[in-house]
Design a protein around this motif. Structure first.
Motif, PDB file in Angstrom:
ATOM      1  N   ILE A 110       0.822  -1.213   0.000  1.00 15.21           N
ATOM      2  CA  ILE A 110       0.000   0.000   0.000  1.00 15.21           C
ATOM      3  C   ILE A 110       0.858   1.266   0.000  1.00 15.21           C
ATOM      4  N   ALA A 111       2.112   1.158   0.505  1.00 16.43           N
ATOM      5  CA  ALA A 111       2.997   2.323   0.527  1.00 16.43           C
ATOM      6  C   ALA A 111       3.434   2.727  -0.873  1.00 16.43           C
ATOM      7  N   TRP A 112       3.394   1.786  -1.822  1.00 15.39           N
ATOM      8  CA  TRP A 112       3.793   2.084  -3.189  1.00 15.39           C
ATOM      9  C   TRP A 112       2.694   2.799  -3.979  1.00 15.39           C
ATOM     10  N   ILE A 113       1.457   2.734  -3.508  1.00 11.74           N
ATOM     11  CA  ILE A 113       0.338   3.276  -4.291  1.00 11.74           C
ATOM     12  C   ILE A 113       0.485   4.768  -4.573  1.00 11.74           C
ATOM     13  N   PRO A 114       0.770   5.628  -3.556  1.00 11.31           N
ATOM     14  CA  PRO A 114       0.938   7.056  -3.874  1.00 11.31           C
ATOM     15  C   PRO A 114       2.077   7.316  -4.854  1.00 11.31           C
ATOM     16  N   ASP A 190      -3.319 -14.340  -2.626  1.00  5.18           N
ATOM     17  CA  ASP A 190      -3.906 -13.589  -1.500  1.00  5.18           C
ATOM     18  C   ASP A 190      -3.362 -12.170  -1.449  1.00  5.18           C
ATOM     19  N   VAL A 191      -2.058 -12.041  -1.612  1.00  6.20           N
ATOM     20  CA  VAL A 191      -1.434 -10.717  -1.611  1.00  6.20           C
ATOM     21  C   VAL A 191      -1.955  -9.886  -2.773  1.00  6.20           C
ATOM     22  N   ALA A 192      -2.149 -10.525  -3.923  1.00  6.42           N
ATOM     23  CA  ALA A 192      -2.653  -9.820  -5.102  1.00  6.42           C
ATOM     24  C   ALA A 192      -4.045  -9.254  -4.841  1.00  6.42           C
ATOM     25  N   TRP A 193      -4.898 -10.022  -4.173  1.00 10.78           N
ATOM     26  CA  TRP A 193      -6.239  -9.537  -3.857  1.00 10.78           C
ATOM     27  C   TRP A 193      -6.189  -8.356  -2.890  1.00 10.78           C
ATOM     28  N   ARG A 194      -5.344  -8.474  -1.872  1.00 12.87           N
ATOM     29  CA  ARG A 194      -5.227  -7.351  -0.928  1.00 12.87           C
ATOM     30  C   ARG A 194      -4.697  -6.109  -1.636  1.00 12.87           C
ATOM     31  N   SER A 195      -3.783  -6.319  -2.552  1.00 13.46           N
ATOM     32  CA  SER A 195      -3.191  -5.193  -3.274  1.00 13.46           C
ATOM     33  C   SER A 195      -4.209  -4.489  -4.160  1.00 13.46           C
ATOM     34  N   VAL A 196      -5.009  -5.273  -4.903  1.00 14.85           N
ATOM     35  CA  VAL A 196      -5.958  -4.658  -5.830  1.00 14.85           C
ATOM     36  C   VAL A 196      -7.054  -3.919  -5.073  1.00 14.85           C
ATOM     37  N   VAL A 197      -7.501  -4.482  -3.968  1.00 13.09           N
ATOM     38  CA  VAL A 197      -8.537  -3.798  -3.184  1.00 13.09           C
ATOM     39  C   VAL A 197      -7.995  -2.502  -2.605  1.00 13.09           C
ATOM     40  N   ALA A 198      -6.747  -2.538  -2.102  1.00 14.17           N
ATOM     41  CA  ALA A 198      -6.136  -1.320  -1.571  1.00 14.17           C
ATOM     42  C   ALA A 198      -6.011  -0.261  -2.654  1.00 14.17           C
ATOM     43  N   ALA A 199      -5.593  -0.660  -3.852  1.00  7.89           N
ATOM     44  CA  ALA A 199      -5.443   0.290  -4.956  1.00  7.89           C
ATOM     45  C   ALA A 199      -6.793   0.864  -5.363  1.00  7.89           C
ATOM     46  N   GLU A 200      -7.818   0.029  -5.411  1.00  9.26           N
ATOM     47  CA  GLU A 200      -9.148   0.494  -5.826  1.00  9.26           C
ATOM     48  C   GLU A 200      -9.795   1.369  -4.774  1.00  9.26           C
ATOM     49  N   LEU A 201      -9.462   1.136  -3.510  1.00  7.33           N
ATOM     50  CA  LEU A 201     -10.008   1.988  -2.446  1.00  7.33           C
ATOM     51  C   LEU A 201      -9.474   3.412  -2.554  1.00  7.33           C
ATOM     52  N   ILE A 202      -8.242   3.546  -3.025  1.00  9.24           N
ATOM     53  CA  ILE A 202      -7.597   4.857  -3.073  1.00  9.24           C
ATOM     54  C   ILE A 202      -7.881   5.579  -4.383  1.00  9.24           C
ATOM     55  N   ALA A 203      -7.743   4.903  -5.501  1.00  3.51           N
ATOM     56  CA  ALA A 203      -7.890   5.590  -6.786  1.00  3.51           C
ATOM     57  C   ALA A 203      -8.419   4.633  -7.841  1.00  3.51           C
ATOM     58  N   ALA A 204      -9.740   4.657  -8.045  1.00  2.00           N
ATOM     59  CA  ALA A 204     -10.334   3.828  -9.085  1.00  2.00           C
ATOM     60  C   ALA A 204     -11.758   4.305  -9.352  1.00  2.00           C
ATOM     61  N   ILE A 208     -14.132  -3.962  -7.218  1.00  2.00           N
ATOM     62  CA  ILE A 208     -14.814  -4.278  -5.976  1.00  2.00           C
ATOM     63  C   ILE A 208     -14.395  -3.339  -4.847  1.00  2.00           C
ATOM     64  N   GLY A 209     -13.129  -2.900  -4.854  1.00  2.00           N
ATOM     65  CA  GLY A 209     -12.682  -1.931  -3.850  1.00  2.00           C
ATOM     66  C   GLY A 209     -13.376  -0.595  -4.006  1.00  2.00           C
ATOM     67  N   TYR A 210     -13.544  -0.164  -5.253  1.00  2.00           N
ATOM     68  CA  TYR A 210     -14.272   1.084  -5.527  1.00  2.00           C
ATOM     69  C   TYR A 210     -15.719   0.960  -5.054  1.00  2.00           C
ATOM     70  N   MET A 211     -16.349  -0.184  -5.326  1.00  2.00           N
ATOM     71  CA  MET A 211     -17.734  -0.377  -4.905  1.00  2.00           C
ATOM     72  C   MET A 211     -17.871  -0.282  -3.389  1.00  2.00           C
ATOM     73  N   ILE A 212     -16.910  -0.875  -2.670  1.00  2.00           N
ATOM     74  CA  ILE A 212     -16.937  -0.821  -1.203  1.00  2.00           C
ATOM     75  C   ILE A 212     -16.775   0.614  -0.709  1.00  2.00           C
ATOM     76  N   MET A 213     -15.813   1.344  -1.278  1.00  2.00           N
ATOM     77  CA  MET A 213     -15.579   2.718  -0.851  1.00  2.00           C
ATOM     78  C   MET A 213     -16.765   3.620  -1.164  1.00  2.00           C
TER      79      MET A 213
END
Length: 259
Positions: A110-114, A190-204, A208-213
């Motif tokens: 998640i630190a790499w996302i910004p 598992d790591v890939a799923w956590r990564s994609v959700v984290a990325a979608e929560l921040i900028a997407a 599914i992460g965008y839908m949750i946010m």
């Protein structure tokens, strides 16, 4: 039919426990023991799930996330295998990259996302790169450990038979390291799923992460929980598929341990 009955006999507790939990949860919500505006009853979540399935919204967002996970994981896992093989087999390279890898590997994905957003923007490239980074380290470590733990007797026999390096790698080293590699692949998913959700929560704008946010911003806790549970169920399905693939590819290893 016999296989199904046998499976139910062996795994009935795994089915009974969630049913009991759901029944307690439903009763607690019905009789006011929990606040349903914060934790809706399972029946209400099921209704929301059916509505999202009928509208196609859930499948669209889930499909988008699955595609991102697949693309990022394939890139990260492929690089993890390629680099891992070189690091495991070439001692000087292993020493050279030890400090670099030691610094980079503990950094949370998640630190790499910004950083990636600044470099690549909020398009698909940044999200896929985040997934690739998370998958890379998991697979890399598993490949290195798997190869370095190969029984030296195999290598000695191959040397006596004067096998070339490619044959040694493809016929001896990699097959012997496959159990460890598959473990890394499953953890990497598992790591890939956590990564994609984290990325979608921040900028997407989809996933599914965008839908949750977006549901959180609208205080739609039922939609949030549907999204969270969808990730869990999808993860179980993917893990089971990988287990089946592992059993088929490593049948020789299973037979060896059973004998």
């Amino acid at each position: 039919m016999k296989k199904i009955v046998l499976w139910l006999q062996e795994n009935y507790l795994a089915l009974v426990a969630p049913v009991i939990l759901l029944a307690i949860w439903e009763a607690a919500g019905k009789y006011g023991l929990i606040r349903t505006n914060l934790l809706p009853r399972p029946s209400a979540i099921a209704e929301t799930l059916l509505e999202l399935l009928k509208s196609g919204e859930l499948l669209v967002h889930l499909g988008t996330s699955i595609l991102r996970v697949a693309e990022g994981f394939i890139i990260g896992a492929a690089l993890g295998v390629l680099v891992g093989v070189q690091v495991a087999l070439v001692k000087k390279l292993r020493i050279a990259v030890s400090l670099i890898f030691g610094i980079l590997r503990p950094i949370p994905v998640i630190a790499w996302i910004p950083v990636l957003i600044l470099w690549m923007g909020i398009d698909e490239a940044s999200k896929i790169t985040v997934i690739a980074i998370g998958s890379f380290w998991t697979v890399l470590v598993s490949v290195v450990q798997g190869i370095r733990n190969v029984d030296k007797k195999y290598l000695e026999v191959a040397t006596i038979l004067e096998k070339d390096h490619i044959t040694l790698l493809t016929k001896v080293i990699l097959p012997a390291a496959l159990p460890s590699i598959f473990t890394g692949v499953r953890v990497g998913i598992d790591v890939a799923w956590r990564s994609v959700v984290a990325a979608e929560l921040i900028a997407a704008a989809s996933g599914i992460g965008y839908m949750i946010m977006y549901a959180r911003e609208l205080s739609q806790i039922d939609v949030v929980l549907v999204g969270v549970l969808s990730i869990g169920f999808t993860g179980i399905i993917i893990d089971q598929l990988l287990r089946l693939l592992e059993k088929r590819l490593l049948r020789w290893n299973i037979n060896l341990h059973d004998s």
